[in-house]
Design a protein around this motif. Structure first.
Motif, PDB file in Angstrom:
ATOM      1  N   GLY A   1       0.834  -1.220   0.035  1.00  0.00           N
ATOM      2  CA  GLY A   1       0.042   0.151   0.000  1.00  0.00           C
ATOM      3  C   GLY A   1       1.072   1.202   0.166  1.00  0.00           C
ATOM      4  O   GLY A   1       1.806   1.350   0.658  1.00  0.00           O
ATOM      5  N   ASN A   2       0.463   2.196  -0.828  1.00  0.00           N
ATOM      6  CA  ASN A   2       1.302   3.357  -0.956  1.00  0.00           C
ATOM      7  C   ASN A   2       0.342   4.667  -0.385  1.00  0.00           C
ATOM      8  O   ASN A   2      -0.454   4.984  -1.197  1.00  0.00           O
ATOM      9  N   ALA A   3       0.989   5.281   0.662  1.00  0.00           N
ATOM     10  CA  ALA A   3       0.138   6.213   1.251  1.00  0.00           C
ATOM     11  C   ALA A   3       0.979   7.445   1.705  1.00  0.00           C
ATOM     12  O   ALA A   3       2.067   7.300   1.705  1.00  0.00           O
ATOM     13  N   ARG A   4       0.178   8.597   1.577  1.00  0.00           N
ATOM     14  CA  ARG A   4       1.062   9.794   1.838  1.00  0.00           C
ATOM     15  C   ARG A   4       1.615   9.589   3.289  1.00  0.00           C
ATOM     16  O   ARG A   4       0.949   9.382   4.223  1.00  0.00           O
ATOM     17  N   LEU A   5       2.758  10.279   3.424  1.00  0.00           N
ATOM     18  CA  LEU A   5       3.467  10.353   4.726  1.00  0.00           C
ATOM     19  C   LEU A   5       2.630  11.089   5.685  1.00  0.00           C
ATOM     20  O   LEU A   5       2.494  10.892   6.833  1.00  0.00           O
ATOM     21  N   ASN A   6       2.246  12.174   5.219  1.00  0.00           N
ATOM     22  CA  ASN A   6       1.600  13.199   6.088  1.00  0.00           C
ATOM     23  C   ASN A   6       0.257  13.764   5.531  1.00  0.00           C
ATOM     24  O   ASN A   6       0.341  13.893   4.155  1.00  0.00           O
ATOM     25  N   SER A   7      -0.839  14.222   6.081  1.00  0.00           N
ATOM     26  CA  SER A   7      -1.817  14.634   5.329  1.00  0.00           C
ATOM     27  C   SER A   7      -1.693  15.754   4.588  1.00  0.00           C
ATOM     28  O   SER A   7      -1.081  16.679   5.120  1.00  0.00           O
ATOM     29  N   GLY A   8      -2.047  15.744   3.312  1.00  0.00           N
ATOM     30  CA  GLY A   8      -1.777  16.717   2.460  1.00  0.00           C
ATOM     31  C   GLY A   8      -0.360  16.799   1.871  1.00  0.00           C
ATOM     32  O   GLY A   8       0.200  17.708   1.019  1.00  0.00           O
ATOM     33  N   GLY A   9       0.499  15.969   2.330  1.00  0.00           N
ATOM     34  CA  GLY A   9       2.151  15.935   1.967  1.00  0.00           C
ATOM     35  C   GLY A   9       1.957  15.244   0.528  1.00  0.00           C
ATOM     36  O   GLY A   9       1.193  14.825   0.168  1.00  0.00           O
ATOM     37  N   SER A  10       3.088  15.314   0.132  1.00  0.00           N
ATOM     38  CA  SER A  10       3.512  14.635  -1.375  1.00  0.00           C
ATOM     39  C   SER A  10       4.553  13.660  -1.324  1.00  0.00           C
ATOM     40  O   SER A  10       4.930  13.390  -2.382  1.00  0.00           O
ATOM     41  N   ASN A  11       4.938  13.283  -0.008  1.00  0.00           N
ATOM     42  CA  ASN A  11       5.726  11.993   0.079  1.00  0.00           C
ATOM     43  C   ASN A  11       5.011  10.590   0.487  1.00  0.00           C
ATOM     44  O   ASN A  11       4.139  10.896   1.088  1.00  0.00           O
ATOM     45  N   TYR A  12       5.334   9.556  -0.376  1.00  0.00           N
ATOM     46  CA  TYR A  12       4.589   8.535  -0.010  1.00  0.00           C
ATOM     47  C   TYR A  12       5.601   7.377   0.726  1.00  0.00           C
ATOM     48  O   TYR A  12       6.727   7.395   0.661  1.00  0.00           O
ATOM     49  N   LYS A  13       4.872   6.655   1.193  1.00  0.00           N
ATOM     50  CA  LYS A  13       5.381   5.480   2.288  1.00  0.00           C
ATOM     51  C   LYS A  13       4.796   4.269   1.822  1.00  0.00           C
ATOM     52  O   LYS A  13       3.728   4.312   1.626  1.00  0.00           O
ATOM     53  N   LEU A  14       5.711   3.312   1.351  1.00  0.00           N
ATOM     54  CA  LEU A  14       5.305   1.930   1.220  1.00  0.00           C
ATOM     55  C   LEU A  14       5.075   0.996   2.390  1.00  0.00           C
ATOM     56  O   LEU A  14       5.813   0.882   3.343  1.00  0.00           O
ATOM     57  N   THR A  15       3.775   0.236   2.721  1.00  0.00           N
ATOM     58  CA  THR A  15       3.632  -0.890   3.504  1.00  0.00           C
ATOM     59  C   THR A  15       3.416  -2.150   2.858  1.00  0.00           C
ATOM     60  O   THR A  15       2.706  -2.434   1.881  1.00  0.00           O
ATOM     61  N   PHE A  16       4.476  -2.821   2.969  1.00  0.00           N
ATOM     62  CA  PHE A  16       4.382  -4.242   2.349  1.00  0.00           C
ATOM     63  C   PHE A  16       3.831  -5.316   3.126  1.00  0.00           C
ATOM     64  O   PHE A  16       3.896  -5.580   4.330  1.00  0.00           O
ATOM     65  N   GLY A  17       3.237  -6.422   2.527  1.00  0.00           N
ATOM     66  CA  GLY A  17       2.937  -7.841   3.132  1.00  0.00           C
ATOM     67  C   GLY A  17       4.141  -8.654   3.122  1.00  0.00           C
ATOM     68  O   GLY A  17       5.189  -8.359   2.710  1.00  0.00           O
ATOM     69  N   LYS A  18       3.869  -9.968   3.458  1.00  0.00           N
ATOM     70  CA  LYS A  18       4.851 -10.896   3.546  1.00  0.00           C
ATOM     71  C   LYS A  18       5.460 -11.402   2.425  1.00  0.00           C
ATOM     72  O   LYS A  18       6.550 -11.812   2.214  1.00  0.00           O
ATOM     73  N   GLY A  19       4.438 -11.470   1.346  1.00  0.00           N
ATOM     74  CA  GLY A  19       5.187 -12.063   0.023  1.00  0.00           C
ATOM     75  C   GLY A  19       4.726 -13.480  -0.152  1.00  0.00           C
ATOM     76  O   GLY A  19       4.483 -14.209   0.667  1.00  0.00           O
ATOM     77  N   THR A  20       4.327 -13.756  -1.493  1.00  0.00           N
ATOM     78  CA  THR A  20       4.096 -15.102  -1.763  1.00  0.00           C
ATOM     79  C   THR A  20       5.125 -15.422  -2.994  1.00  0.00           C
ATOM     80  O   THR A  20       5.610 -14.960  -3.836  1.00  0.00           O
ATOM     81  N   LEU A  21       5.625 -16.688  -2.618  1.00  0.00           N
ATOM     82  CA  LEU A  21       6.798 -17.410  -3.588  1.00  0.00           C
ATOM     83  C   LEU A  21       6.099 -17.963  -4.662  1.00  0.00           C
ATOM     84  O   LEU A  21       5.300 -19.141  -4.502  1.00  0.00           O
ATOM     85  N   LEU A  22       6.139 -17.540  -6.010  1.00  0.00           N
ATOM     86  CA  LEU A  22       5.719 -18.139  -7.079  1.00  0.00           C
ATOM     87  C   LEU A  22       6.763 -19.099  -7.642  1.00  0.00           C
ATOM     88  O   LEU A  22       7.890 -18.413  -8.125  1.00  0.00           O
ATOM     89  N   THR A  23       6.520 -20.309  -8.037  1.00  0.00           N
ATOM     90  CA  THR A  23       7.220 -21.257  -8.564  1.00  0.00           C
ATOM     91  C   THR A  23       6.649 -21.865 -10.076  1.00  0.00           C
ATOM     92  O   THR A  23       5.411 -22.104  -9.863  1.00  0.00           O
ATOM     93  N   VAL A  24       7.633 -21.620 -11.013  1.00  0.00           N
ATOM     94  CA  VAL A  24       6.871 -21.996 -12.236  1.00  0.00           C
ATOM     95  C   VAL A  24       7.511 -23.188 -12.935  1.00  0.00           C
ATOM     96  O   VAL A  24       8.863 -23.159 -13.077  1.00  0.00           O
ATOM     97  N   ASN A  25       6.857 -24.215 -13.011  1.00  0.00           N
ATOM     98  CA  ASN A  25       7.101 -25.591 -13.187  1.00  0.00           C
ATOM     99  C   ASN A  25       7.241 -25.787 -14.846  1.00  0.00           C
ATOM    100  O   ASN A  25       6.174 -25.527 -15.529  1.00  0.00           O
TER     101      ASN A  25
END
Lengths: 112, 117
Positions: free
Chosen positions: B92-116
């Motif tokens: 998720g990419n949310a603004r750091l401060n209300s009305g601000g223009s910098n963004y902060k990423l909040t990551f999940g844990k991840g999914t490992l995709l394996t293609v056979n």
């Protein structure tokens, strides 16, 4: 056009030591964010620098500090290293007002 | 605060099949949701993003679906190839401060995709 670069690639330290990691942003970018990625986890936001100032910090102690230089490059410093600080440290650069962040390859820090 | 998580830690598919990777989020503060691909030894690579006011966006071989009602995000990869094998993160990419223009990423844990092959 070089992307985001980080140095060093790998680093081994012992508990209590201090470390400095470096990041050069993608050409034209003015904002640098640092993330910590533990093994098997998603990256966690440490802080972001813009105009040589720390704009916001994530849930990290004061042992983590940083700096941004006039050429937009950045350093991440970690003091009094713990074993739990072992992780991949990622730098991401972006251009203010744009949401896309470009990541570097990371620095793998191992604390023994 | 914002948190983003994934339903499945691993996904194994046959080459040529379609892949679907799912993600749930708990807070609606993000302006954008982004999918990243991370190969071993590399940093996350941007795949596709979607604004929070959209419900679908298509790229080359990839489609992202956003269901704000149930706070769910998915990444569909068509005709999966061995080169698609990696860990996939939603963020998720949310603004750091209300009305601000910098963004902060909040990551999940991840999914490992394996293609056979």
């Amino acid at each position: 056009d070089a992307g985001v670069t980080q140095s060093p690639t790998h680093l081994i330290k012992t508990r209590g030591q201090q470390v400095t990691l470096r990041c050069s942003p993608k050409s034209g970018h003015d904002t640098v964010s640092w993330y910590q990625q533990a093994l098997g986890q998603g990256p966690q936001f440490i802080f972001q620098y813009y105009e040589e100032e720390e704009r916001q910090r994530g849930n990290f102690p004061d042992r983590f500090s940083g700096h941004q230089f006039p050429n937009y490059s950045s350093e991440l410093n970690v003091n009094a290293l713990w074993l739990g600080d072992s992780a991949l440290y990622l730098c991401a650069s972006s251009l203010i007002l744009y949401n896309e962040q470009f990541f570097g390859p990371g620095t793998r820090l191992t604390v023994l | 605060g914002e948190s983003v998580g994934l339903h499945l830690p691993t996904l194994s598919v046959q080459e040529g099949d379609n892949s679907i990777i799912n993600c749930a989020y708990s807070n609606s503060a993000s302006d954008y949701f982004i999918w990243y691909k991370q190969e071993s030894g590399k940093g996350p690579q941007f795949i596709i993003d979607i604004r929070s006011n959209m419900d679908k966006r298509q790229g080359q071989r990839v489609t992202v679906l956003l269901n704000k009602t149930v706070k769910h995000l998915s990444l569909q990869i068509a005709a999966t190839q061995p080169g698609d094998s990696a860990v996939y993160f939603c963020a998720g990419n949310a603004r750091l401060n209300s009305g601000g223009s910098n963004y902060k990423l909040t990551f999940g844990k991840g999914t490992l995709l394996t293609v056979n092959p």
